[in-house]
Design a protein around this motif. Sequence first.
Motif, PDB file in Angstrom:
ATOM      1  N   LYS A  43       0.743  -1.282  -0.176  1.00 37.88           N
ATOM      2  CA  LYS A  43      -0.022   0.025   0.103  1.00 37.88           C
ATOM      3  C   LYS A  43       0.821   1.273  -0.046  1.00 37.88           C
ATOM      4  O   LYS A  43       0.278   2.330  -0.217  1.00 37.88           O
ATOM      5  N   THR A  44       2.269   1.216   0.151  1.00 39.26           N
ATOM      6  CA  THR A  44       2.883   2.371   0.097  1.00 39.26           C
ATOM      7  C   THR A  44       4.069   2.198  -0.675  1.00 39.26           C
ATOM      8  O   THR A  44       4.199   1.551  -1.565  1.00 39.26           O
ATOM      9  N   GLU A  45       4.689   3.583  -1.158  1.00 47.72           N
ATOM     10  CA  GLU A  45       5.491   3.709  -2.217  1.00 47.72           C
ATOM     11  C   GLU A  45       6.988   4.438  -1.450  1.00 47.72           C
ATOM     12  O   GLU A  45       6.797   5.116  -0.695  1.00 47.72           O
ATOM     13  N   GLU A  46       7.900   3.353  -1.719  1.00 51.30           N
ATOM     14  CA  GLU A  46       9.260   3.925  -1.204  1.00 51.30           C
ATOM     15  C   GLU A  46       9.882   4.499  -2.261  1.00 51.30           C
ATOM     16  O   GLU A  46       9.774   3.993  -3.386  1.00 51.30           O
ATOM     17  N   LYS A  47      10.771   5.461  -1.878  1.00 48.11           N
ATOM     18  CA  LYS A  47      11.711   5.971  -2.980  1.00 48.11           C
ATOM     19  C   LYS A  47      12.907   5.464  -3.037  1.00 48.11           C
ATOM     20  O   LYS A  47      13.554   5.263  -1.988  1.00 48.11           O
ATOM     21  N   VAL A  48      13.279   4.944  -4.058  1.00 52.58           N
ATOM     22  CA  VAL A  48      14.371   4.130  -4.106  1.00 52.58           C
ATOM     23  C   VAL A  48      15.576   5.251  -4.948  1.00 52.58           C
ATOM     24  O   VAL A  48      15.142   5.503  -6.158  1.00 52.58           O
ATOM     25  N   PRO A  49      16.709   5.311  -4.465  1.00 54.32           N
ATOM     26  CA  PRO A  49      17.568   6.120  -5.185  1.00 54.32           C
ATOM     27  C   PRO A  49      18.013   5.549  -6.528  1.00 54.32           C
ATOM     28  O   PRO A  49      17.824   4.133  -6.690  1.00 54.32           O
ATOM     29  N   ASP A  50      18.389   6.409  -7.676  1.00 52.40           N
ATOM     30  CA  ASP A  50      18.593   5.684  -9.109  1.00 52.40           C
ATOM     31  C   ASP A  50      20.419   5.867  -9.184  1.00 52.40           C
ATOM     32  O   ASP A  50      20.839   5.580 -10.266  1.00 52.40           O
ATOM     33  N   LYS A  51      21.181   6.261  -8.297  1.00 54.79           N
ATOM     34  CA  LYS A  51      22.600   6.360  -8.402  1.00 54.79           C
ATOM     35  C   LYS A  51      23.079   5.787  -7.141  1.00 54.79           C
ATOM     36  O   LYS A  51      22.498   6.099  -5.942  1.00 54.79           O
ATOM     37  N   ILE A  52      24.316   5.328  -7.106  1.00 56.23           N
ATOM     38  CA  ILE A  52      24.756   4.833  -5.968  1.00 56.23           C
ATOM     39  C   ILE A  52      25.398   5.869  -4.987  1.00 56.23           C
ATOM     40  O   ILE A  52      25.057   5.792  -3.687  1.00 56.23           O
ATOM     41  N   TRP A  53      25.799   6.816  -5.254  1.00 57.87           N
ATOM     42  CA  TRP A  53      26.532   7.850  -4.654  1.00 57.87           C
ATOM     43  C   TRP A  53      25.595   8.999  -4.351  1.00 57.87           C
ATOM     44  O   TRP A  53      25.550  10.195  -4.559  1.00 57.87           O
ATOM     45  N   ASN A  54      24.509   8.337  -3.336  1.00 57.35           N
ATOM     46  CA  ASN A  54      23.407   9.608  -3.114  1.00 57.35           C
ATOM     47  C   ASN A  54      23.693   9.791  -1.617  1.00 57.35           C
ATOM     48  O   ASN A  54      24.574   9.323  -0.865  1.00 57.35           O
ATOM     49  N   ALA A  55      22.918  10.918  -1.175  1.00 57.35           N
ATOM     50  CA  ALA A  55      23.410  11.385   0.284  1.00 57.35           C
ATOM     51  C   ALA A  55      23.239  10.305   1.436  1.00 57.35           C
ATOM     52  O   ALA A  55      24.007  10.442   2.468  1.00 57.35           O
ATOM     53  N   SER A  56      22.144   9.486   1.443  1.00 50.60           N
ATOM     54  CA  SER A  56      22.346   8.601   2.297  1.00 50.60           C
ATOM     55  C   SER A  56      23.318   7.554   2.400  1.00 50.60           C
ATOM     56  O   SER A  56      23.921   7.107   3.271  1.00 50.60           O
ATOM     57  N   PHE A  57      23.636   6.987   1.068  1.00 49.97           N
ATOM     58  CA  PHE A  57      24.783   5.928   1.202  1.00 49.97           C
ATOM     59  C   PHE A  57      26.149   6.746   1.518  1.00 49.97           C
ATOM     60  O   PHE A  57      26.621   6.173   2.310  1.00 49.97           O
ATOM     61  N   ILE A  58      26.277   8.069   1.336  1.00 53.45           N
ATOM     62  CA  ILE A  58      27.775   8.763   1.526  1.00 53.45           C
ATOM     63  C   ILE A  58      27.468   8.532   3.102  1.00 53.45           C
ATOM     64  O   ILE A  58      28.559   8.601   3.693  1.00 53.45           O
ATOM     65  N   SER A  59      26.455   8.969   3.826  1.00 48.94           N
ATOM     66  CA  SER A  59      26.005   9.125   5.175  1.00 48.94           C
ATOM     67  C   SER A  59      26.801   7.896   6.006  1.00 48.94           C
ATOM     68  O   SER A  59      27.658   7.918   6.740  1.00 48.94           O
ATOM     69  N   VAL A  60      26.093   6.815   5.486  1.00 50.74           N
ATOM     70  CA  VAL A  60      26.277   5.545   5.895  1.00 50.74           C
ATOM     71  C   VAL A  60      27.982   4.934   5.718  1.00 50.74           C
ATOM     72  O   VAL A  60      28.729   4.667   6.541  1.00 50.74           O
TER      73      VAL A  60
END
Length: 199
Positions: A11-28
């Motif tokens: 029932k929900t929509e999740e946003k999936v990044p389309d590139k590897i080096w996104n802000a969340s990935f860089i933070s982790v």
Amino acid sequence: MSSSIALKTGKTEEKVPDKIWNASFISVFIANMLMFMGQQMMNTLVAKYANHLGAAPIIVGLVTSAFAYTALIFKIFAAPAIDTFNKRYILVCAMLVMAASYAGYSFSGSIPVLLASRLLQGAGQAFSATCCLALATDTLPPDRLGTGISYFSVYDYNLAMVSVQGMIDIGEFERVELDNFDSFVTNCLYVFLFQWLVV
């Protein structure tokens, strides 16, 4: 082009990044690298300090390897906890546990306290390393998952090792003589503060 795509899950929509080096990935990525740096900085000091406290060679080996045993045991519990609870909260708690272990090293004037701090560090590392990997997986696009995890695993660990080696090369650690308790306490407090940067 948008920075993410919508993925319908139930029932929900999740946003999936389309590139590897996104802000969340860089933070982790940065949090994991700093965690490994703190860990490698402590690994170089623990055996020397245990020897300074007068531990027999077998006890020095026990204190040094206790971290690995605890990390392996707690990894059994890390996966179900990460699947059940919020990964970000688990990561923050695990990093705080590691910071507490570094503070414990600062007050370790005896082998039992040093061993307890080492065991605590292993428990924190079991959850933080596993959680960082899970969070990194969540932040990657599904079609680039293998590439992203390769970057995360290889580059992150190597950057941590190179950074510690660089500190050794420029003489930061070479000047550390564990002839007294104060120099070990000072170094542990540096790593403790360094771990707080991660949190």
